[in-house]
Design a protein around this motif. Structure first.
Motif, short mmCIF file in Angstrom:
data_model
loop_
_atom_site.label_atom_id
_atom_site.label_comp_id
_atom_site.label_asym_id
_atom_site.label_seq_id
_atom_site.Cartn_x
_atom_site.Cartn_y
_atom_site.Cartn_z
N SER A 1 0.82 -1.22 0.00
CA SER A 1 0.00 0.00 0.00
C SER A 1 0.85 1.26 0.00
N SER A 2 2.10 1.15 0.45
CA SER A 2 3.02 2.30 0.43
C SER A 2 3.62 2.55 -0.93
N GLY A 3 3.47 1.58 -1.85
CA GLY A 3 4.12 1.65 -3.16
C GLY A 3 5.42 0.90 -3.22
N ALA A 4 5.92 0.40 -2.08
CA ALA A 4 7.16 -0.36 -2.06
C ALA A 4 6.94 -1.76 -2.62
N LYS A 5 7.93 -2.25 -3.35
CA LYS A 5 7.86 -3.60 -3.92
C LYS A 5 8.54 -4.57 -2.96
N ARG A 6 7.76 -5.56 -2.51
CA ARG A 6 8.25 -6.52 -1.52
C ARG A 6 7.77 -7.92 -1.87
N ASP A 7 8.39 -8.92 -1.23
CA ASP A 7 7.88 -10.29 -1.35
C ASP A 7 6.48 -10.36 -0.75
N PHE A 8 5.67 -11.32 -1.23
CA PHE A 8 4.38 -11.55 -0.61
C PHE A 8 4.56 -11.82 0.88
N LEU A 9 3.57 -11.43 1.67
CA LEU A 9 3.64 -11.62 3.11
C LEU A 9 3.67 -13.10 3.49
N ALA A 10 2.96 -13.93 2.72
CA ALA A 10 2.97 -15.36 3.00
C ALA A 10 4.35 -15.94 2.72
N VAL A 11 4.75 -16.95 3.51
CA VAL A 11 6.07 -17.56 3.39
C VAL A 11 6.15 -18.39 2.11
N ASP A 12 7.23 -18.21 1.35
CA ASP A 12 7.48 -18.97 0.13
C ASP A 12 6.32 -18.87 -0.86
N ALA A 13 5.74 -17.69 -0.97
CA ALA A 13 4.56 -17.50 -1.82
C ALA A 13 4.94 -17.19 -3.26
N GLU A 14 4.16 -17.75 -4.18
CA GLU A 14 4.33 -17.47 -5.61
C GLU A 14 2.96 -17.46 -6.27
N SER A 15 2.74 -16.46 -7.08
CA SER A 15 1.49 -16.35 -7.84
C SER A 15 1.76 -16.67 -9.30
N ARG A 16 0.87 -17.46 -9.90
CA ARG A 16 0.94 -17.77 -11.32
C ARG A 16 -0.44 -17.58 -11.93
N SER A 17 -0.50 -16.82 -12.99
CA SER A 17 -1.78 -16.53 -13.65
C SER A 17 -1.66 -16.78 -15.14
N LYS A 18 -2.61 -17.52 -15.67
CA LYS A 18 -2.77 -17.67 -17.11
C LYS A 18 -4.18 -17.22 -17.46
N ALA A 19 -4.30 -16.51 -18.55
CA ALA A 19 -5.63 -16.02 -18.94
C ALA A 19 -5.74 -16.07 -20.45
N TYR A 20 -6.93 -16.35 -20.91
CA TYR A 20 -7.24 -16.39 -22.34
C TYR A 20 -8.41 -15.44 -22.58
N PHE A 21 -8.23 -14.51 -23.49
CA PHE A 21 -9.25 -13.52 -23.77
C PHE A 21 -9.74 -13.68 -25.21
#
Length: 291
Positions: A53-73
């Motif tokens: 929310s401050s604009g700082a780029k940080r690791d996700f708060l959850a431990v060892d977290a990774e997001s993967r998104s695939k989308a088809y439009f």
């Protein structure tokens, strides 16, 4: 009191940038009665970081977290008259968010966007079109009140109004497009959450047919949101979401009517938004219903 909804900032990147990923290659000009274009797009995003929310780029708060998104439009636009176009966009998502607590996956059809665009007037012999567009986001997918479920939709109606213009630099094979919009976000009665309204914009400069079928463009687009509310209580400024992308894009024309584009969307800044640079691939075709 209703349980708070966990904000899935990682996988949700797909559906919050719907209006950004499918702008037509041919820019701002109305297609004309009976003409159309269709575009199929693939979107891939993978990251272990977010903008706080401050604009700082940080690791996700959850431990060892990774997001993967695939989308088809799938986007389709047809000219109802020489001045009125109708545009529909339908997405399908494959989302995952993995951390030390476990792996979570969701797939499904996301919220659908329906737009009507009207050409107000054209200046300088038609080289500078000015149009107005209205859009409704139809909540096809529900936003489940469950911290362990990744949503593929938000569950509420949104409405947008856009003023759009462009300029052709012919005989140079170049054009420029500017869109400015406002998104009204409504209350989700099931979750009691009302997301904050957003200012949206897109600026694009590029061209096709530079060397053979090669071309390219650079797109700058973003959203700048207000704070939302839960159960009618307005949240503080830390609830705002923002993202600003620059997207260098390569275009290859198989024919004058069928083109392939490949882009990398590089985030320049953000708030309450996933970091990382999504990859986008799109195949565009235009034609006439009367052929």
């Amino acid at each position: 009191m209703t349980a708070p909804v966990r904000r899935w900032t990682g996988p949700c990147v797909a559906w919050v940038v719907l209006f950004l990923v499918a702008t037509p290659i041919r820019g701002q000009w109305p297609v004309g009665q009976g003409n159309y274009w269709v575009k199929g797009s693939f979107f891939h995003h993978q990251t272990t970081q977010e903008y706080r929310s401050s604009g700082a780029k940080r690791d996700f708060l959850a431990v060892d977290a990774e997001s993967r998104s695939k989308a088809y439009f799938l986007d389709a636009l047809v000219g109802v008259t020489d001045r009125l176009d109708v545009w529909v966009q339908a997405p399908y998502f494959d989302l995952s968010f993995d951390d030390a607590a476990g792996d979570r996956n969701s797939t499904g059809v996301g919220d659908i966007r329906i737009s009507a665009r009207y050409s107000l007037f054209q200046l300088r012999g038609g080289s500078i079109p000015v149009s107005a567009r209205v859009t409704a986001k139809v909540p096809v997918a529900d936003l489940t009140i469950d911290a362990e479920v990744i949503p593929v939709g938000e569950g509420q109606w949104d409405y947008e109004a856009w003023l759009e213009s462009g300029v052709s630099l012919w005989p140079l094979p170049l054009y420029s497009v500017v869109w400015l919009g406002y998104r009204w976000r409504t209350l989700n009665e099931e979750t009691t959450r009302e997301p904050g309204d957003e200012v949206t914009f897109l600026a694009e400069f590029g061209g096709t047919g530079w060397i053979g079928g090669l071309g390219g463009k650079v797109v700058l687009d973003g959203i700048f949101g207000r704070s939302g509310a839960i159960q009618g209580i307005r949240l503080g400024p830390d609830d705002r979401r923002e993202i600003l992308y620059v997207a260098p894009t390569a275009i290859y024309g198989f024919t004058s009517d069928t083109m392939l584009e490949v882009a990398v969307r590089i985030p320049l800044r953000g708030r309450n938004f996933p970091a990382g640079a999504p990859l986008q691939v799109g195949l565009y075709h235009q034609g006439s219903l009367f052929d």
